[in-house]
Design a protein around this motif. Sequence first.
Motif, mmCIF file in Angstrom:
data_model
loop_
_atom_site.group_PDB
_atom_site.id
_atom_site.type_symbol
_atom_site.label_atom_id
_atom_site.label_comp_id
_atom_site.label_asym_id
_atom_site.label_seq_id
_atom_site.Cartn_x
_atom_site.Cartn_y
_atom_site.Cartn_z
ATOM 1 N N ARG A 132 -2.782 0.046 -1.984
ATOM 2 C CA ARG A 132 -1.864 -1.086 -1.964
ATOM 3 C C ARG A 132 -0.459 -0.627 -1.582
ATOM 4 O O ARG A 132 -0.055 0.503 -1.870
ATOM 5 N N ILE A 133 0.272 -1.527 -0.912
ATOM 6 C CA ILE A 133 1.637 -1.232 -0.473
ATOM 7 C C ILE A 133 2.601 -1.725 -1.550
ATOM 8 O O ILE A 133 2.545 -2.885 -1.942
ATOM 9 N N PRO A 134 3.479 -0.843 -2.054
ATOM 10 C CA PRO A 134 4.401 -1.247 -3.130
ATOM 11 C C PRO A 134 5.304 -2.408 -2.732
ATOM 12 O O PRO A 134 5.657 -2.565 -1.548
ATOM 13 N N LEU A 135 5.633 -3.252 -3.698
ATOM 14 C CA LEU A 135 6.583 -4.354 -3.546
ATOM 15 C C LEU A 135 6.121 -5.437 -2.573
ATOM 16 O O LEU A 135 6.940 -6.164 -1.997
ATOM 17 N N THR A 136 4.812 -5.553 -2.365
ATOM 18 C CA THR A 136 4.303 -6.565 -1.434
ATOM 19 C C THR A 136 3.362 -7.555 -2.101
ATOM 20 O O THR A 136 2.695 -8.334 -1.418
ATOM 21 N N GLU A 137 3.297 -7.516 -3.424
ATOM 22 C CA GLU A 137 2.425 -8.415 -4.179
ATOM 23 C C GLU A 137 0.950 -8.274 -3.794
ATOM 24 O O GLU A 137 0.248 -9.259 -3.584
ATOM 25 N N GLY A 138 0.508 -7.024 -3.641
ATOM 26 C CA GLY A 138 -0.912 -6.764 -3.452
ATOM 27 C C GLY A 138 -1.384 -6.542 -2.035
ATOM 28 O O GLY A 138 -2.576 -6.371 -1.800
ATOM 29 N N LYS A 139 -0.474 -6.544 -1.057
ATOM 30 C CA LYS A 139 -0.887 -6.281 0.324
ATOM 31 C C LYS A 139 -1.397 -4.840 0.425
ATOM 32 O O LYS A 139 -0.945 -3.957 -0.296
ATOM 33 N N THR A 140 -2.359 -4.613 1.334
ATOM 34 C CA THR A 140 -2.989 -3.293 1.443
ATOM 35 C C THR A 140 -2.769 -2.663 2.810
ATOM 36 O O THR A 140 -2.477 -3.364 3.792
ATOM 37 N N VAL A 141 -2.931 -1.358 2.859
ATOM 38 C CA VAL A 141 -2.812 -0.628 4.121
ATOM 39 C C VAL A 141 -3.896 -1.095 5.090
ATOM 40 O O VAL A 141 -3.636 -1.314 6.282
ATOM 41 N N VAL A 177 3.206 -8.263 6.011
ATOM 42 C CA VAL A 177 3.221 -7.457 4.792
ATOM 43 C C VAL A 177 4.256 -7.970 3.789
ATOM 44 O O VAL A 177 4.185 -7.632 2.602
ATOM 45 N N LEU A 178 5.181 -8.798 4.234
ATOM 46 C CA LEU A 178 6.161 -9.366 3.308
ATOM 47 C C LEU A 178 5.486 -10.362 2.364
ATOM 48 O O LEU A 178 4.566 -11.075 2.769
ATOM 49 N N PRO A 179 5.933 -10.425 1.124
ATOM 50 C CA PRO A 179 5.311 -11.360 0.156
ATOM 51 C C PRO A 179 5.788 -12.793 0.372
ATOM 52 O O PRO A 179 6.513 -13.364 -0.443
ATOM 53 N N LEU A 180 5.383 -13.396 1.501
ATOM 54 C CA LEU A 180 5.856 -14.734 1.875
ATOM 55 C C LEU A 180 4.923 -15.842 1.411
ATOM 56 O O LEU A 180 5.219 -17.018 1.614
ATOM 57 N N LYS A 181 3.780 -15.456 0.842
ATOM 58 C CA LYS A 181 2.750 -16.421 0.437
ATOM 59 C C LYS A 181 2.342 -17.273 1.640
ATOM 60 O O LYS A 181 2.059 -16.736 2.695
ATOM 61 N N ASP A 182 2.350 -18.596 1.501
ATOM 62 C CA ASP A 182 1.870 -19.445 2.593
ATOM 63 C C ASP A 182 2.864 -19.595 3.737
ATOM 64 O O ASP A 182 2.511 -20.139 4.790
ATOM 65 N N PHE A 183 4.091 -19.144 3.553
ATOM 66 C CA PHE A 183 5.102 -19.346 4.584
ATOM 67 C C PHE A 183 4.938 -18.393 5.772
ATOM 68 O O PHE A 183 5.591 -18.588 6.796
#
Length: 201
Positions: A132-141, A177-183
Motif C-alpha cells: 500500500r502507498i502511504p497517505l493514499t487511503e489504501g491505494k496500492t502499487v 493515487v490521490l485520495p479523491l474518492k469519487d471525484f
Amino acid sequence: MERSIIIRQQGILIAKEIFRKSIHLCSAFIPLLLKYLYWPVIIALSLVLVLYSLCEFARLKGKNIPLISNVTAAAARKRDENKFVLGPVTLSIGIIASSLIWKPLPAAIGVYALAFGDGLASLAGKLFGQVRIPLTEGKTVAGSLTCFTAIFISAYLTCRSASVALIVASVGMFIEVLPLKDFDNLIIPIALGGLAQFMLY
C-alpha cells in the motif's frame, strides 16, 4: 469458521468492485458513439444523469426504484451506505464535460483514461495489491502501475505519440493515487483531456 466468513466477505467486495468497474469500462464506448451521434449521446448522458439523481434522492427517502435502485445497491461501496452514491454522477459529468470542452481526440484520451486507467486500477489493487502507498487511503502499487499501463496503452493507440502517452499516463497515475474518492471520475477525463489537447494542438 471466521476465516470462511472473511473469505466470503472478500469475495463479495471483489464482486462488487468488478460490477462497479464494468460500468467504468463500458464508458470506453462513448468516444465511438460521439463520433457518429455527438449531440444525441450528450443529451442521452445528461438525461441519464438527471434520472439517476432523481432516483437516488427517492431511494434516500425510502422509495425503491425498480432496476436503478438495485443496480445502485449492487455497486455501492461500504462508505456509500445510507448516502447519495456519487460515483455515477461524477462519472457522467466528467465524460460530458470533457467531450464538450476538448476536441474529439483529446477528449477520447481523457475518457479512455477514466475507463481503463481508473477502471482497472481498483480491480488490480483489490486482486493483487499487497504493497500500500502511504497517505493514499489504501491505494496500492499494483493499482497505480496498472493505471499507468492502461492509460499509456490507450493514449498511445489513440494519438500514436509515445511522448504524449507517457506524460498523460504519468499525470493520470498521480491523480488516481490521490485520495479523491469519487471525484477522480470528474478530474481524470477533464484534466487528461486538457493535457492531451495542449500537447497535440
